[in-house]
Design a protein around this motif. Structure first.
Motif, short mmCIF file in Angstrom:
data_model
loop_
_atom_site.label_atom_id
_atom_site.label_comp_id
_atom_site.label_asym_id
_atom_site.label_seq_id
_atom_site.Cartn_x
_atom_site.Cartn_y
_atom_site.Cartn_z
N ALA A 1 13.80 1.52 7.02
CA ALA A 1 13.18 2.42 6.70
C ALA A 1 13.09 2.38 5.29
O ALA A 1 12.10 2.69 4.85
N ASP A 2 14.16 1.86 4.55
CA ASP A 2 14.23 1.58 3.09
C ASP A 2 13.55 0.45 2.70
O ASP A 2 13.59 -0.04 1.26
N PHE A 3 13.09 -0.54 3.58
CA PHE A 3 12.57 -1.91 3.11
C PHE A 3 11.14 -1.59 2.24
O PHE A 3 10.16 -1.03 2.85
N ASN A 4 11.31 -2.10 1.23
CA ASN A 4 10.24 -2.08 0.18
C ASN A 4 9.40 -3.41 0.42
O ASN A 4 9.74 -4.28 -0.41
N VAL A 5 8.30 -3.52 1.10
CA VAL A 5 7.85 -4.96 1.38
C VAL A 5 7.03 -5.26 0.28
O VAL A 5 7.05 -6.52 -0.08
N ALA A 6 6.45 -4.41 -0.71
CA ALA A 6 5.67 -4.75 -1.92
C ALA A 6 6.54 -5.42 -2.86
O ALA A 6 6.25 -6.33 -3.24
N LYS A 7 7.97 -4.80 -2.95
CA LYS A 7 8.83 -5.70 -3.79
C LYS A 7 9.23 -6.85 -3.32
O LYS A 7 9.46 -7.93 -4.01
N ALA A 8 9.56 -7.15 -2.08
CA ALA A 8 9.79 -8.22 -1.56
C ALA A 8 8.73 -9.29 -1.73
O ALA A 8 8.72 -10.47 -2.22
N LYS A 9 7.34 -9.01 -1.53
CA LYS A 9 6.34 -9.99 -1.93
C LYS A 9 6.06 -10.23 -3.26
O LYS A 9 5.76 -11.49 -3.22
N GLU A 10 6.67 -9.29 -4.21
CA GLU A 10 6.55 -9.57 -5.50
C GLU A 10 7.43 -10.69 -5.86
O GLU A 10 7.39 -11.65 -6.81
#
Length: 231
Positions: free
Chosen positions: A102-111
């Motif tokens: 639930a705490d995974f930040n997909v936008a941060k990962a893509k960046e």
């Protein structure tokens, strides 16, 4: 409250002791080096904290709780060995982590992927070992966890990539969380550490802030490590 509290922690395999009377408390907001030679007990301690191993006696508390599904929700773990499946694409792993945490930040990962010029459409089997390890680190650091447990995060990458990996760790962890970095490559990570824990033959031989260690011994962490472990 300490984010990690180990109390009289022991782990044995028959007559062989992997950890012995480990007492350790890690406060929130710290980057900690868990330092020791290969076979010293670093990975065993981390695996107990993740719930992958159970202690023979004593306990390890994460945010006041024993390792459990509840603690897995606040611990982001990077194992020493790559676990990514070659048949998957990078985009599959993003979706997997997004569904599972639930705490995974997909936008941060893509960046972070973009900064390393890693294409989401790439299949994992097409990536080098070092690039796979970078993808795995990105997945781990893109979580908004309370405790990050990183087992040899720079051991398998070339020296040129280590600075980027360390800056990724510093810039992307929750500042109220703590990071534990297990490694024997002290020189490469000393610059980012707040605290150090030396472990030898399954026992904690030193636990100190980096500033206190340098002031007391008048040398760098790396130099003191080499003196203690004669390497």
């Amino acid at each position: 409250m300490a984010i990690l509290d180990c109390r009289n922690l022991k782990k044995s395999y028959g007559v062989k002791s992997a950890l012995s009377n480990v007492n350790l408390s890690i406060e929130p907001g710290r980057i900690v080096g868990l330092l020791g030679p290969n076979g010293s007990g670093k990975s065993t301690l981390i695996k107990i904290c993740t719930g992958l191993l159970t202690p023979s006696s004593g306990e390890a508390l994460i945010d006041g709780m024993s390792p459990s599904p509840e603690t897995k929700a606040v611990v982001s773990y990077l194992p020493e060995n790559t676990y990514l499946n070659n048949w998957m694409k990078v985009s599959h792993m993003l979706s997997f982590f997004q569904d599972f945490y639930a705490d995974f930040n997909v936008a941060k990962a893509k960046e972070m992927l973009k900064n390393l010029s890693i294409d989401e459409k790439d299949s994992l089997k097409s990536l080098s070992k070092g690039t796979k390890e970078k993808v795995q680190l990105i997945l781990v650091m893109a979580r908004e966890a309370k405790l990050y447990l990183l087992d040899e995060p720079i051991g398998g990458v070339d020296p040129a990539a280590r600075d980027y990996i360390l800056s990724t760790i510093i810039k992307n962890y929750n500042p109220d969380a703590s990071v534990i970095i297990s490694t024997h490559l002290i020189h490469d990570i000393e610059q980012v550490l707040d605290d150090v824990v030396f472990i030898k033959d399954g026992e904690i031989s030193l636990s100190s802030t980096v500033d206190d260690l340098r002031e007391k011994h008048g040398v760098s962490v790396d130099a003191h490590f080499r003196e203690v472990f004669r390497c």
